[in-house]
Design a protein around this motif. Sequence first.
Motif, mmCIF file in Angstrom:
data_model
loop_
_atom_site.group_PDB
_atom_site.id
_atom_site.type_symbol
_atom_site.label_atom_id
_atom_site.label_comp_id
_atom_site.label_asym_id
_atom_site.label_seq_id
_atom_site.Cartn_x
_atom_site.Cartn_y
_atom_site.Cartn_z
ATOM 1 N N THR A 70 0.803 -1.252 -0.052
ATOM 2 C CA THR A 70 0.055 -0.014 -0.081
ATOM 3 C C THR A 70 0.802 1.261 0.036
ATOM 4 O O THR A 70 0.591 2.226 -1.012
ATOM 5 N N LEU A 71 1.800 1.286 1.027
ATOM 6 C CA LEU A 71 2.784 2.612 0.938
ATOM 7 C C LEU A 71 3.489 2.828 -0.482
ATOM 8 O O LEU A 71 3.612 3.935 -0.973
ATOM 9 N N GLU A 72 4.115 1.439 -0.833
ATOM 10 C CA GLU A 72 4.849 1.668 -2.068
ATOM 11 C C GLU A 72 3.944 2.230 -3.463
ATOM 12 O O GLU A 72 4.529 2.840 -4.374
ATOM 13 N N THR A 73 2.647 1.643 -3.396
ATOM 14 C CA THR A 73 1.747 2.045 -4.529
ATOM 15 C C THR A 73 1.650 3.659 -4.294
ATOM 16 O O THR A 73 1.537 4.247 -5.339
ATOM 17 N N ASP A 74 1.518 4.149 -3.024
ATOM 18 C CA ASP A 74 1.272 5.443 -2.864
ATOM 19 C C ASP A 74 2.324 6.200 -3.393
ATOM 20 O O ASP A 74 2.439 7.332 -4.335
ATOM 21 N N LEU A 75 3.562 5.791 -3.212
ATOM 22 C CA LEU A 75 4.845 6.430 -3.590
ATOM 23 C C LEU A 75 4.919 6.470 -5.198
ATOM 24 O O LEU A 75 5.422 7.215 -5.651
ATOM 25 N N ALA A 76 4.564 5.083 -5.592
ATOM 26 C CA ALA A 76 4.775 5.023 -7.116
ATOM 27 C C ALA A 76 3.841 5.821 -7.882
ATOM 28 O O ALA A 76 4.616 6.417 -8.848
ATOM 29 N N LYS A 77 2.575 5.917 -7.416
ATOM 30 C CA LYS A 77 1.628 7.003 -8.170
ATOM 31 C C LYS A 77 2.098 8.190 -8.316
ATOM 32 O O LYS A 77 2.063 9.100 -9.143
ATOM 33 N N ALA A 78 2.948 8.833 -7.347
ATOM 34 C CA ALA A 78 3.549 10.358 -7.159
ATOM 35 C C ALA A 78 4.825 10.374 -7.948
ATOM 36 O O ALA A 78 5.346 11.298 -7.933
ATOM 37 N N SER A 79 5.108 9.318 -8.354
ATOM 38 C CA SER A 79 6.896 9.206 -9.121
ATOM 39 C C SER A 79 6.578 9.539 -10.570
ATOM 40 O O SER A 79 5.508 9.079 -11.286
ATOM 41 N N LEU A 80 7.539 10.191 -11.040
ATOM 42 C CA LEU A 80 7.563 10.389 -12.281
ATOM 43 C C LEU A 80 7.925 9.266 -13.057
ATOM 44 O O LEU A 80 8.531 8.406 -12.575
ATOM 45 N N THR A 81 7.626 9.127 -14.256
ATOM 46 C CA THR A 81 7.858 7.949 -15.414
ATOM 47 C C THR A 81 9.237 8.231 -15.712
ATOM 48 O O THR A 81 9.693 9.275 -15.802
ATOM 49 N N ARG A 82 9.845 6.976 -16.412
ATOM 50 C CA ARG A 82 10.972 6.788 -17.083
ATOM 51 C C ARG A 82 11.114 7.858 -18.202
ATOM 52 O O ARG A 82 11.982 8.608 -18.618
ATOM 53 N N VAL A 83 9.891 8.047 -18.611
ATOM 54 C CA VAL A 83 9.877 8.984 -20.080
ATOM 55 C C VAL A 83 9.853 10.224 -19.591
ATOM 56 O O VAL A 83 10.786 11.211 -19.979
ATOM 57 N N PHE B 146 7.793 13.962 -2.947
ATOM 58 C CA PHE B 146 7.759 14.438 -1.800
ATOM 59 C C PHE B 146 6.532 15.032 -1.021
ATOM 60 O O PHE B 146 6.483 14.628 0.315
ATOM 61 N N LYS B 147 5.760 15.498 -1.899
ATOM 62 C CA LYS B 147 4.510 15.985 -1.246
ATOM 63 C C LYS B 147 3.743 14.840 -1.030
ATOM 64 O O LYS B 147 3.127 14.668 0.194
ATOM 65 N N ALA B 148 3.552 13.627 -1.607
ATOM 66 C CA ALA B 148 2.879 12.436 -1.190
ATOM 67 C C ALA B 148 3.577 11.904 -0.095
ATOM 68 O O ALA B 148 2.763 11.225 0.696
ATOM 69 N N LEU B 149 4.731 11.547 -0.116
ATOM 70 C CA LEU B 149 5.488 11.186 1.133
ATOM 71 C C LEU B 149 5.164 11.800 2.273
ATOM 72 O O LEU B 149 4.672 11.301 3.239
ATOM 73 N N ASN B 150 5.135 13.136 2.308
ATOM 74 C CA ASN B 150 4.758 13.923 3.185
ATOM 75 C C ASN B 150 3.343 13.678 3.956
ATOM 76 O O ASN B 150 3.053 13.616 5.111
#
Length: 682
Positions: free
Chosen positions: A232-245, A294-298
């Motif tokens: 659950t935590l990782e999915t939240d972080l992934a959604k807020a992450s930039l894609t490789r492109v 970092f906003k999502a992490l916060n």
Amino acid sequence: MFKKRVLQGTLVFLFCSPVISSQQPKTSLPYTPSLDPSSMDTSVQPCVDFYQYSCGGWQKNNPIPSDQVNWSVYGKLYQDNLNLLRTILEQAAKATERDTVTRQIGDFYAACMDEQAVDARGLTAIRPTLDAIGSLTGIRNLASLLARLQIDTGSRQMMFGVGSTQDPDDSEQQIAELDQGGLGLPDRDYYTNTDAKSQEVRDHYVQHVQKLFELLGDSPATARSNADAVMTLETDLAKASLTRVDRRDPYKTKHKMKLAELKSLAPAFDWDRYFRELGTPKFAIVNVAAPEFFKALNARLTSPNLANWRTYLRFHLTNVSAPYLSAVFVQEDFDFYRAYLRGAKEMQPRWKRCVQYIDRDLGEALGQAYVRDVFGPDLKQDTVKMVQGIEAAMEQRITSLDWMSEETKRQALVKLHGIRNKIGYPEKWRDYGPVDIGTSDFLGNVRHATAFESRRDLHKIGRPVDHNEWGMTPPTVNAYFDPQMNDINFPAGVLQPPLYDAKLDDAPNYGDTGGTIGHELTHGFDDQGRQYDAKGNLKDWWDAEDARRFKDRAQCVADEYAQFVVVDDVHINSKLTLGEDVADLGGEILAYIAWKDATKGKDLKPVDGLTPDQRFFVGFAQWACENERPEDMRVRAMTDPHSPAKYRINGVVVNMPEFARAFSCTSNQPMVKAPDKICKVW
Ligand SMILES: [Zn+2]
């Protein structure tokens, strides 16, 4: 030619390995010619499928070893390097009179090979850190614990990444950088894709997380709910992450801010305490590569979540430590990451893993002995000369471009002349003197070497850039262009037969290594590299109309590669591979020009029934001969900015009329494009 752009952080490609006959330790590299007729498949017409024609024999003669996820000319050479390094390490471990470098690499190897001692230590190696995580109270105390975990593991799996980086606006200065991270799967898209295969990978990953919790002593039910919390935590972080492109656009990862701004971006985290614990020099500016992350992490750093963060850190500490723990952990790490995700059938023998860990952790100590054995002054001189020839071809090419204005050409030449060439190995070796390495504590050695590297990197903050640093170790079979350094780098490992072959003539050498050099050089002018100026600053030096014409030309390449299928119904993500595809095409064109210049006036004769031009192209194709497992192809389709080997060859030659002429191809054959469809960038 798994060239990559190196910025902060390390990404080590661990491929490679053995056939039975090469399992024995070696004292020199075996010889394979850089153009090998027995690797060809002449039952296929070159104008129908040039890759198959050049590499079909190789593919048949080189099945993927059971402990490998793919098998290639590059991978085989790396395997040869590992055998040589093994001999160096075995001697270093046994020698009685040793200098510091020999003692460090020898003791590291001895500790790694002592599997019994590693098994006997069991979990005690990480127990104190697990306890520290378990007793974490209050979300603000997380800062100092996390800093220690990040230093000791050097891993971006620990919530996010931190380090030094060159200032995008002043490439001579190092600044602090924070970046997204925190994931156990190889890419953020695994968490967000909705297709059945991605769902299957997620299910397997949760099982892997659960398994590690069980190995830590949790009951199956607790382990399962812990695994769900991690996911659950990782999915939240992934959604807020930039894609490789997205991350290929340097402006999307440039967000320089004052510490006060960082604190208001993510106020729940104690940044003062964090940087104090990291031991960074005082600094004014930090680049936050992914502010949304970092906003999502916060948002998740709230007291009710503290137990989940403890669970999360407990897993990730174990996950990144697993390869260095007892056999059950090593096995689970292999089962998920190498067997399930990438298709390996068997674990690499221990010696091979140990050699790769030392290449990664003490690479510039181990590399010293390697270059003494394989990289003499003649080889350096020959390859430097070739680099100069390719640079002269680039100059010629830029000057004669019909789509670029004189002013942009002038700027392009300034950039070209500003490129530094680094060949073989660093001028000054890194001193690992202070790193505590012993024979009895393998995981301790890994941690000490990693912490040394983390601190070395962090201490660069606020300091001028050291242009002598390398981002790859000497035995690495790879090369890179660094846009901020504005340098091209060719480790000794990539300048060996069957890639660069001093025993053979210019045709295959220019086709192969000449193309590699041209590839790296072209990276300075691909869709990403062109945005940096001669000093390595992110600064637009293009006339707007020229930039538009460049983009149209690059789009031609992107459209071509988007049609190619990687595996099953998965196409190349040509927005991800564009820089590499442009570099592959530009590199081979430069190599061809430089080869013609170098052999002007020479009476070149056919060899083995191939004309000199045909040998140039077969030499080119044979760098890329490869066998692939479908599992690995899937991972690479999502994460690797390079196209699959076949298209790195066929996708290039269709755009080179010189190729069609060399093999007398006719206009209706697959390896021939209509003249108005040919992509031409550089
Ligand atoms: Zn590249």
